[in-house]
Design an enzyme around this catalytic site. Structure first.
Site, short mmCIF file in Angstrom:
data_model
loop_
_atom_site.label_atom_id
_atom_site.label_comp_id
_atom_site.label_asym_id
_atom_site.label_seq_id
_atom_site.Cartn_x
_atom_site.Cartn_y
_atom_site.Cartn_z
N THR A 1 0.48 -0.82 -0.16
CA THR A 1 0.44 -0.18 -0.06
C THR A 1 0.81 1.51 -0.39
OG1 THR A 1 -0.23 0.22 2.64
CG2 THR A 1 -1.61 -1.20 1.18
N LYS A 2 2.08 1.35 -0.31
CA LYS A 2 2.81 2.32 0.58
C LYS A 2 2.74 3.31 -0.73
CE LYS A 2 3.73 2.06 4.98
NZ LYS A 2 2.96 0.80 5.46
N THR A 3 3.87 4.20 -0.97
CA THR A 3 4.32 5.05 -2.26
C THR A 3 5.17 4.42 -3.43
OG1 THR A 3 5.68 6.19 -0.92
CG2 THR A 3 3.38 7.17 -0.66
#
Length: 428
Positions: A189-191
């Protein structure tokens, strides 16, 4: 009403990730190898660090950083209750104590005014968390660390590509006596997403050397080269290390993600702008601060945390409900969003509310009153670069519709959003 459910988060995957993964599979090199080394080289340039060690998680990075500074049983590390489990659990790996300090109400980051009172003779480090991608007050934290001869291990799981006062998160702190490392997450889910993954960045040669050895079983040097033409079968174990290395498959995804990181950030920033524009001025809502627009100190703590030059990564969009203005609570708000086929989440359940920390340290909810009160009214909305212009508008319409039914003080009209997410173009 949307026909399909909008997930809270999705990675931005295209043919470039498939191409890198395919190359690894076809080459036969699927564990740590040349792509992992290439990813380390490109990432350290991107964040301004001298060293980067690619790992299988941010948790591993924080664990190795604390091991490298020599954390021991009964030592203490100061951090915030407003974070995910990993920030404190890595301290417990050493049977050391995470000492929690409350947050600033304006940005959810650790309140630097409270840090010195928590320092004891057993304190060895401070671990600030850059919540949602807005940098904590590194000037104040660094100065305190320098004064008390403490290390700073930044939990930057949310903070790529954040900046603080014009400097990238990942660059060294301007205090020569402060041992320093920055730890990133590449969770799904991270950038920047590799599925699972992390990176430890530092300008401290000793931390880097120790972390690289301990990341792969404590093998002395260049363990990954054992099966290359220039490698050797001979190796030595110099410490009881861990199995924390990143694979070339994950690193290939990281290389693809890094190449389009600027475009993804600009699209998230545009989503945040649209949300802020739609929700500003509604008494039932408090929008997250954007450092570049804030000019005054944090009230009521007067901590002067706000960095007018900072770049928010917009990993999360943390909306807050002013529940005295509403006829529904946060849980009902989330359920209402689901009826619109909109996913959401809550970040985070403060550490001191979890059974392990309650039972181990005897914490009560009001021991950290700001963290407790802000958690009870926070809701995270979807903000990721795969969202279409219509996805963003659906979220806005859903929130405004819920507010209209639950609160009589909604303005009758809202400004039109003139720039669409899909219109944001950046050279890769």
């Amino acid at each position: 009403m949307r026909k399909q459910f909008l997930p809270f988060a999705l990675p931005d995957i295209d043919e470039s990730e498939f191409a890198h993964v395919r190359e690894s599979l076809e080459s036969g090199w699927i564990t740590s190898g040349p792509k992992t080394r290439q990813f380390e080289t490109e990432f350290k340039k991107a964040v301004g660090a001298e060293h980067a060690i690619a790992l299988n998680s941010c948790t591993a990075a924080m664990h190795l950083a604390l091991e490298a500074i020599g954390l021991q049983e009964n030592d203490e590390v100061i951090t915030t209750p407003y974070t995910f489990a990993a920030t404190a659990e890595v301290v417990r790996y050493f049977n050391a104590k995470p000492v929690l300090v409350d947050i600033c109400p304006h940005d959810f980051n650790i309140n630097p005014n409270l840090i010195e009172a928590a320092i004891t003779e057993r304190t060895k480090a401070i671990t600030p968390v850059h919540i949602a991608g807005l940098a904590a007050n590194l000037d104040a934290i660094g100065a305190i660390a320098a004064k008390h001869n403490l290390a700073v291990i930044e939990d930057a799981a949310h903070a790529f590509p954040s900046t603080y006062k014009g400097h990238k998160i990942g660059e060294p702190l301007p205090y020569p006596n402060v041992r320093h490392a920055v730890c990133y997450s590449f969770y799904a889910t991270k950038t920047l997403a590799t599925g699972e993954g992390g990176m430890l960045c530092t300008n401290d040669d000793e931390i880097a050397e120790r972390a690289r050895i301990m990341a792969l079983h404590g093998i002395s040097k260049d363990a990954w080269k054992r099966y290359t033409a220039e490698g050797s079968w001979f190796y030595e174990i110099i410490a009881p290390g861990y199995k924390y290395n990143m694979t070339d498959i994950a690193a290939g995804m990281g290389l693809a993600q890094l190449a389009k990181a600027k475009r993804m950030w600009r699209q998230r920033s545009e989503i945040a702008r649209r949300y802020n524009e739609a929700f500003a001025g509604i008494g039932a809502l408090q929008i997250p601060i954007s450092s570049a627009t804030e000019k005054t100190p944090c009230e009521p703590c007067q901590c002067n945390c706000i960095d007018t030059e900072g770049q928010h990564s917009w990993h999360l969009y943390m909306l807050r409900l002013n529940q005295q203005e509403l006829t529904i609570d946060r849980a009902q708000f989330i359920e209402e969003l689901k009826t619109f086929n909109i996913g959401s989440s809550v970040h985070f359940i403060p550490l001191h509310l979890h059974p392990y920390y309650r039972e181990t340290y005897g914490y009560l909810p009001d021991d950290f009153p700001v963290a407790y009160s802000e958690f009870n009214r926070e809701i995270s909305l979807p903000i990721y670069s795969k969202m279409s212009d219509q996805d963003v508008q659906d979220v806005i319409d859903a929130v405004l519709s819920i507010i209209e039914k639950a609160c009589a003080r909604v303005p009758s009209s809202h400004p039109q959003q003139s720039v669409h997410v899909a219109d944001v173009k950046v050279e890769r």
